[in-house]
Design a protein around this motif. Structure first.
Motif, PDB file in Angstrom:
ATOM      1  N   GLN A   1      65.677 -34.982  32.355  1.00 36.25           N
ATOM      2  CA  GLN A   1      64.305 -34.473  32.337  1.00 36.25           C
ATOM      3  C   GLN A   1      63.380 -35.420  31.553  1.00 36.25           C
ATOM      4  OE1 GLN A   1      63.941 -30.540  30.687  1.00 36.25           O
ATOM      5  NE2 GLN A   1      61.715 -30.504  30.837  1.00 36.25           N
ATOM      6  N   VAL A   2      63.853 -35.880  30.406  1.00 37.81           N
ATOM      7  CA  VAL A   2      63.034 -36.757  29.558  1.00 37.81           C
ATOM      8  C   VAL A   2      62.749 -38.086  30.248  1.00 37.81           C
ATOM      9  CG1 VAL A   2      62.958 -38.019  27.366  1.00 37.81           C
ATOM     10  CG2 VAL A   2      63.873 -35.692  27.434  1.00 37.81           C
ATOM     11  N   TYR A   3      63.749 -38.616  30.941  1.00 40.30           N
ATOM     12  CA  TYR A   3      63.596 -39.939  31.565  1.00 40.30           C
ATOM     13  C   TYR A   3      63.244 -39.866  33.056  1.00 40.30           C
ATOM     14  CZ  TYR A   3      65.051 -42.608  27.493  1.00 40.30           C
ATOM     15  OH  TYR A   3      65.099 -43.202  26.252  1.00 40.30           O
ATOM     16  N   ASP A   4      62.892 -38.678  33.528  1.00 40.57           N
ATOM     17  CA  ASP A   4      62.491 -38.544  34.935  1.00 40.57           C
ATOM     18  C   ASP A   4      61.238 -39.385  35.183  1.00 40.57           C
ATOM     19  OD1 ASP A   4      61.266 -37.473  37.379  1.00 40.57           O
ATOM     20  OD2 ASP A   4      62.795 -35.903  37.213  1.00 40.57           O
ATOM     21  N   SER A   5      61.256 -40.130  36.272  1.00 42.57           N
ATOM     22  CA  SER A   5      60.118 -41.017  36.571  1.00 42.57           C
ATOM     23  C   SER A   5      58.830 -40.233  36.783  1.00 42.57           C
ATOM     24  CB  SER A   5      60.428 -41.860  37.817  1.00 42.57           C
ATOM     25  OG  SER A   5      60.704 -41.011  38.925  1.00 42.57           O
ATOM     26  N   ALA A   6      58.953 -38.953  37.136  1.00 42.66           N
ATOM     27  CA  ALA A   6      57.769 -38.124  37.362  1.00 42.66           C
ATOM     28  C   ALA A   6      57.330 -37.382  36.093  1.00 42.66           C
ATOM     29  CB  ALA A   6      58.052 -37.116  38.475  1.00 42.66           C
ATOM     30  N   CYS A   7      58.029 -37.604  34.988  1.00 43.42           N
ATOM     31  CA  CYS A   7      57.709 -36.892  33.744  1.00 43.42           C
ATOM     32  C   CYS A   7      56.311 -37.268  33.248  1.00 43.42           C
ATOM     33  CB  CYS A   7      58.742 -37.223  32.666  1.00 43.42           C
ATOM     34  SG  CYS A   7      58.388 -36.439  31.078  1.00 43.42           S
ATOM     35  N   CYS A   8      55.490 -36.273  32.979  1.00 44.75           N
ATOM     36  CA  CYS A   8      54.142 -36.519  32.475  1.00 44.75           C
ATOM     37  C   CYS A   8      53.848 -35.699  31.216  1.00 44.75           C
ATOM     38  CB  CYS A   8      53.096 -36.249  33.549  1.00 44.75           C
ATOM     39  SG  CYS A   8      53.161 -34.572  34.212  1.00 44.75           S
ATOM     40  N   ASP A   9      54.889 -35.078  30.669  1.00 45.60           N
ATOM     41  CA  ASP A   9      54.750 -34.288  29.452  1.00 45.60           C
ATOM     42  C   ASP A   9      54.685 -35.245  28.260  1.00 45.60           C
ATOM     43  OD1 ASP A   9      55.252 -32.793  27.105  1.00 45.60           O
ATOM     44  OD2 ASP A   9      56.372 -31.277  28.215  1.00 45.60           O
ATOM     45  N   SER A  10      53.597 -35.231  27.528  1.00 47.79           N
ATOM     46  CA  SER A  10      53.407 -36.180  26.425  1.00 47.79           C
ATOM     47  C   SER A  10      54.467 -36.010  25.337  1.00 47.79           C
ATOM     48  CB  SER A  10      52.007 -36.013  25.817  1.00 47.79           C
ATOM     49  OG  SER A  10      51.829 -34.704  25.299  1.00 47.79           O
ATOM     50  N   ILE A  11      54.911 -34.780  25.127  1.00 49.03           N
ATOM     51  CA  ILE A  11      55.945 -34.521  24.127  1.00 49.03           C
ATOM     52  C   ILE A  11      57.257 -35.200  24.518  1.00 49.03           C
ATOM     53  CG2 ILE A  11      57.368 -32.746  23.033  1.00 49.03           C
ATOM     54  CD1 ILE A  11      54.535 -32.750  21.999  1.00 49.03           C
ATOM     55  N   LEU A  12      57.628 -35.053  25.788  1.00 46.51           N
ATOM     56  CA  LEU A  12      58.873 -35.665  26.260  1.00 46.51           C
ATOM     57  C   LEU A  12      58.752 -37.180  26.355  1.00 46.51           C
ATOM     58  CD1 LEU A  12      60.048 -33.157  29.024  1.00 46.51           C
ATOM     59  CD2 LEU A  12      60.614 -33.211  26.584  1.00 46.51           C
ATOM     60  N   LEU A  13      57.592 -37.662  26.718  1.00 46.39           N
ATOM     61  CA  LEU A  13      57.388 -39.109  26.810  1.00 46.39           C
ATOM     62  C   LEU A  13      57.524 -39.753  25.434  1.00 46.39           C
ATOM     63  CD1 LEU A  13      54.421 -39.327  29.352  1.00 46.39           C
ATOM     64  CD2 LEU A  13      56.818 -39.895  29.756  1.00 46.39           C
ATOM     65  N   GLU A  14      57.030 -39.090  24.398  1.00 46.37           N
ATOM     66  CA  GLU A  14      57.193 -39.630  23.051  1.00 46.37           C
ATOM     67  C   GLU A  14      58.655 -39.549  22.609  1.00 46.37           C
ATOM     68  OE1 GLU A  14      55.858 -38.940  18.394  1.00 46.37           O
ATOM     69  OE2 GLU A  14      54.845 -37.793  19.961  1.00 46.37           O
ATOM     70  N   LEU A  15      59.332 -38.495  23.055  1.00 44.05           N
ATOM     71  CA  LEU A  15      60.738 -38.311  22.691  1.00 44.05           C
ATOM     72  C   LEU A  15      61.595 -39.486  23.162  1.00 44.05           C
ATOM     73  CD1 LEU A  15      62.972 -36.540  21.483  1.00 44.05           C
ATOM     74  CD2 LEU A  15      63.080 -35.316  23.677  1.00 44.05           C
TER      75      LEU A  15
END
Length: 329
Positions: free
Chosen positions: A1-15
């Motif tokens: 989920q964190v490294y999904d190419s479609a991830c746009c959640d700023s919290i997860l992107l920083e993680l």
């Protein structure tokens, strides 16, 4: 989920910044039904990696654990709730013996409130000295992770760990320029050595500035000037490099007061071990930042939440306090 190419959640992107990189899953040809995560080797760029695994949080059991599971986890380390972390193991390179010392999980479970500071400091001692540069760099890394936890309320972590890695060798090493990320991160002038190599200083020499002709000026103890002249000559002969060591009298500022320096007659041609002795004792304020990694690992028990992860935050703060006490003392 964190490294999904479609991830746009700023919290997860920083993680992402605090995790090993994720390269998908892998199954061995002999057991196609067994699936493994394929993760970055965080130790890959280190010559003599010192490694420690620290479980973080006041609880090592998740909200859905059975009473039996809870009792099992609590009995393993009853002080978890009070201390907030548990050393699961460490592997430390000792410069003096050119060997590794390893401690398993029983070592960490034997630590008490009174001994946990000494237990952690063992990880940062290389046989000659306490690597305060690595401690200071570790604190900075943990504080960034703490900042992330204090700013998110969507995930809670249980039985998760921090992986600490720092460079145990005090020797200067060379890396290929093809490793662009490392070269840029270290900020070492390109073109210093022939053949596509650059010189990387692992906490050894404080680089004052880089001159236009590619020379590096570095500050070293006055009493070692002759030693470094010989070292420079031998190194230049091998690599055709231009390495200029600027000798300054640092003693007037008493920065060497607590250092263990060696005299010329003690060198006896044994260059590297003596070099390691001296620079491991170099005061932190005139060193480069230590080459340290602190990454979050082990995510079998991460759960959605709508509150801050107070248990993990407590553990991080307590760990920072312990490390800061080691540094201050």
């Amino acid at each position: 989920q964190v490294y999904d190419s479609a991830c746009c959640d700023s919290i997860l992107l920083e993680l992402r910044e605090y995790l090993p990189k994720y390269f998908g899953v892998w199954s061995p040809p002999t057991a196609p039904n067994d699936t493994y995560l394929k993760l970055e080797d965080v130790t890959r760029k280190f010559n003599k990696p010192c490694i420690m695994d620290v479980k973080i949080g006041q609880k090592s059991y998740d909200p859905y654990a059975s009473a039996e599971k809870i009792q099992q986890q609590v009995s393993k380390y009853p002080l978890m709730e009070e201390i907030g972390f548990l050393v699961l193991g460490m592997r430390v390179y000792h410069v003096s013996s050119d060997s590794y010392e390893t401690q398993n999980q029983h070592y960490g479970r034997g630590l008490t409130k009174e001994t946990v500071k000494d237990g952690i400091s063992k990880f940062f001692h290389n046989g000659y000295c306490l690597r305060k540069d690595a401690i200071a760099a570790s604190i900075q890394k943990i504080e960034k992770i703490l900042g992330w936890f204090e700013g998110q309320e969507q995930l809670n972590f249980y039985a998760s760990s921090l992986l600490f890695v720092y460079e145990g060798s005090c020797q200067a090493t060379t890396v290929r320029l093809s490793d662009v990320t490392l070269a840029e991160k270290r900020g070492v002038p390109k073109g210093l050595l022939s053949g596509g190599d650059i010189l990387e200083y692992n906490n050894n020499i404080h680089v004052i500035n880089s001159t236009e002709n590619g020379k590096i000026e570095a500050s070293v103890s006055k009493g070692l000037s002759k030693f470094y002249a010989l070292h420079k000559k031998a190194y230049s002969k091998r690599h055709h490099s231009q390495l200029s060591l600027k000798v300054e009298n640092l003693e007037q500022d008493n920065v060497w007061k607590s250092s263990t320096c060696i005299t010329q007659e003690h060198l006896n041609g044994n260059v590297i071990p003596q070099l390691e002795k001296v620079f491991c004792h170099m005061p932190a304020e005139i060193k480069e930042s230590a080459n340290v990694e602190v990454r979050m690992i082990d995510f079998a028990h991460v759960f959605p939440s709508n509150t801050k992860d107070e248990g993990y935050i407590y553990g991080l703060k307590n760990l920072i306090t312990v490390l800061q006490n080691i540094l201050d003392n």
